[in-house]
Design an enzyme around this catalytic site. Structure first.
Site, short mmCIF file in Angstrom:
data_model
loop_
_atom_site.label_atom_id
_atom_site.label_comp_id
_atom_site.label_asym_id
_atom_site.label_seq_id
_atom_site.Cartn_x
_atom_site.Cartn_y
_atom_site.Cartn_z
CG HIS A 483 -2.23 0.68 1.00
ND1 HIS A 483 -2.50 1.45 -0.11
CD2 HIS A 483 -3.37 0.71 1.75
CE1 HIS A 483 -3.72 1.94 -0.04
NE2 HIS A 483 -4.28 1.50 1.08
CG ASP A 487 -2.89 5.21 -4.11
OD1 ASP A 487 -2.24 5.14 -3.05
OD2 ASP A 487 -2.81 6.16 -4.91
#
Length: 512
Positions: A483, A487
């Site tokens: 992450h 995204d």
């Protein structure tokens, strides 16, 4: 006559190293392959063995100096008593010297074969022969384990095993001598009597010995405000290396973390709870292989380093299964390989990676490195553990080429024949837990990659299609991603594109 000691090959893209420690000083006697010094690079620690027996002459590169590949480190004066000496207990010094003379005369050394880029040592996993056994040329006599692969050791010529110098479970450096081979059985029997003394070198004791830490480690400790007591050294005799300091927490950070959370010790550091005697008698304790230790370490590193998250979806496999059924016979007849599901998933992932390139990228410090190619890692289970052979330039390959590459590398993985190069450089990975019956799982990233796709079992399930409940062959898909770089929108988009390509394979042909 003198022999030059030079910097060995340091690995791909590594052009220089720092001299960390000299284990010998000028005037010391050295034996062939005895470790003279240790070099440090940005990636690995490299030990430099003596190329010849003799006396260490001038040291050209002192500790802390930076040297390039093939640079001169020192010289060795050959000849004299040093040429017949091997490291041995003091009380058996004369006997060892005589035994060594016996062994070297008319015998062949069985050396550690090439272990691959950046691999400097291995553990002897198994000896298939014992002292006194006859062997044929190229017959496999031992197996070594490294962090990534198993390496077979063939006999360099026909003869008899005269002595085994490194026992099972012991560690040996690249280029080290494993055993001595005699061309005559009588010679083997003569030496066998001394095997117990020669095959077990004395354990190095660091008790009461000052340990010189790596210069780069000292500098980094000073910058981070650490003392040697606060860093766990992993080098020889507990020496602290640069990476040890990098992995250590600064005092302020450690204190801050302790003030926020009072956590129990990590499982790896927690002593095992007492076991009842009747249970202990029925247990079996087996040392983890180097491959298994590396798997455990790398998977834990992935959890500790990446901000790992998993998103899920499901795919109707009807179209792929129908297409495969229609063309599998013609495909195998023409290409000589069966049409499986992996080529469809590889193609679908390549298609999705073009739209969401960050899933195919990696983080390097404060930079994001985007890859304009796809080297697809295909996780494969083997009897010794999980390995990930890499299909290079999968984005340029046809279905047939992908299937052939996966089939060939899968067989080599199961046979333990994969080379180091075949498992390096992957940019994205596919893991198929479905072959073992897994219905759903969250795969762990293969650092430094930023994405891994988990395939699962195909199972008939009721689904709604055009307002009607129908039975379809469904598969759950899982994308684990970092992450920090990917995204949620990008991860979900990637998985949707894979789903769309598999449910309508013609989209791959139309590049949609």
């Amino acid at each position: 006559m003198s022999t030059e000691v030079r910097v060995p090959t340091l690995g791909e893209s590594v052009t220089e190293a720092t001299v960390a420690t000299w284990f010998k000083k000028p005037g010391d006697s050295v034996a062939v392959d005895e470790m003279l010094c240790e070099l440090e690079t940005d990636k690995v620690t490299v030990e430099v063995p003596s190329p010849a027996a003799g006396t260490l002459g001038d040291i050209v590169a002192a500790e802390g100096e930076t040297v390039g590949v093939d640079a001169l480190l020192a010289t060795i004066s050959e000849g004299g008593e040093a040429s017949t000496e091997k490291a041995a207990p003091a009380k058996e010094e004369v006997k060892s010297s005589e035994a060594t003379d016996d062994k070297i005369s008319g015998q062949i050394e069985v050396k550690v074969p090439s272990l691959g880029e950046s691999v400097t040592e291995a553990t002897v996993g198994s000896w298939f022969k014992k002292v006194g056994d006859s062997v044929a040329a190229d017959e496999v006599i031992a197996e070594l384990e490294t962090d990534k692969v198993s390496v077979e050791v063939p006999a360099p010529q026909a003869g008899v095993i005269a002595s085994i110098l490194v026992g099972e479970g012991e560690t040996v450096g690249a280029g080290g001598t494993l055993a001595l081979l005699s061309g005559d059985a009588a010679g083997a029997r003569t030496v066998a009597a001394d095997d117990s003394a020669d095959a077990t070198p004395p354990a190095a004791s660091s008790a009461g010995k000052d340990v010189e830490h790596a210069p780069s480690a000292k500098k980094l400790m000073a910058e981070k405000g650490l003392t040697p007591d606060q860093v766990q050294g992993t080098g020889r005799d507990g020496r602290i290396m640069k990476e040890d300091v990098q992995n250590a927490k600064a005092p302020a950070a450690a204190a801050s973390a302790a003030s926020i959370v009072t956590a129990a010790p990590a499982p790896a550091a927690t002593p095992r709870a007492p076991v009842p005697a009747d249970d202990a008698a029925r247990e079996e304790r087996v040392k983890m292989t180097r491959l298994r230790q590396t798997i455990a370490r790398r998977l834990k590193e992935a959890q500790n380093t990446a901000a790992m998250l998993t998103t899920y979806n499901e795919v109707d496999m009807s179209a792929v299964m129908a297409l495969r059924k229609q063309y599998k016979d013609e495909f195998e007849k023409k290409h000589g390989v069966r049409l499986g599901f992996m080529s469809f998933f590889t193609k679908a992932c390549v298609h999705a990676l073009r739209e969401v390139p960050e899933v195919n990228a990696e983080i390097d410090g404060t930079d994001v490195v985007y890859k304009n190619f796809v080297h697809m890692g295909v996780a494969a289970g083997t009897p010794t553990g999980l390995v990930v052979p890499v299909i290079r330039d999968a984005d340029q390959m046809s279905f047939a080429a992908i299937e052939k590459a996966i089939s060939e590398k899968g067989k080599r993985a199961r046979d333990g024949k994969l080379s180091m190069a075949e498992m390096q450089g992957g940019t994205f990975t596919i893991s198929n837990g479905g072959v073992y019956g897994s219905l759903m799982s969250s795969p762990i990233l293969n650092p430094p990659q930023s994405g891994i796709l988990g395939m699962h079992k195909i199972q008939d399930r009721p689904v709604v299609v055009n307002g009607e409940i129908v039975i379809r062959p469904m598969m759950y898909l899982a994308l684990s991603y970092d992450h920090r770089i990917v995204d949620g929108k990008g991860a979900v988009t990637f998985l949707v594109r894979v789903k769309e390509a598999l449910e309508d394979p013609q989209r791959l042909l139309m590049d949609l």
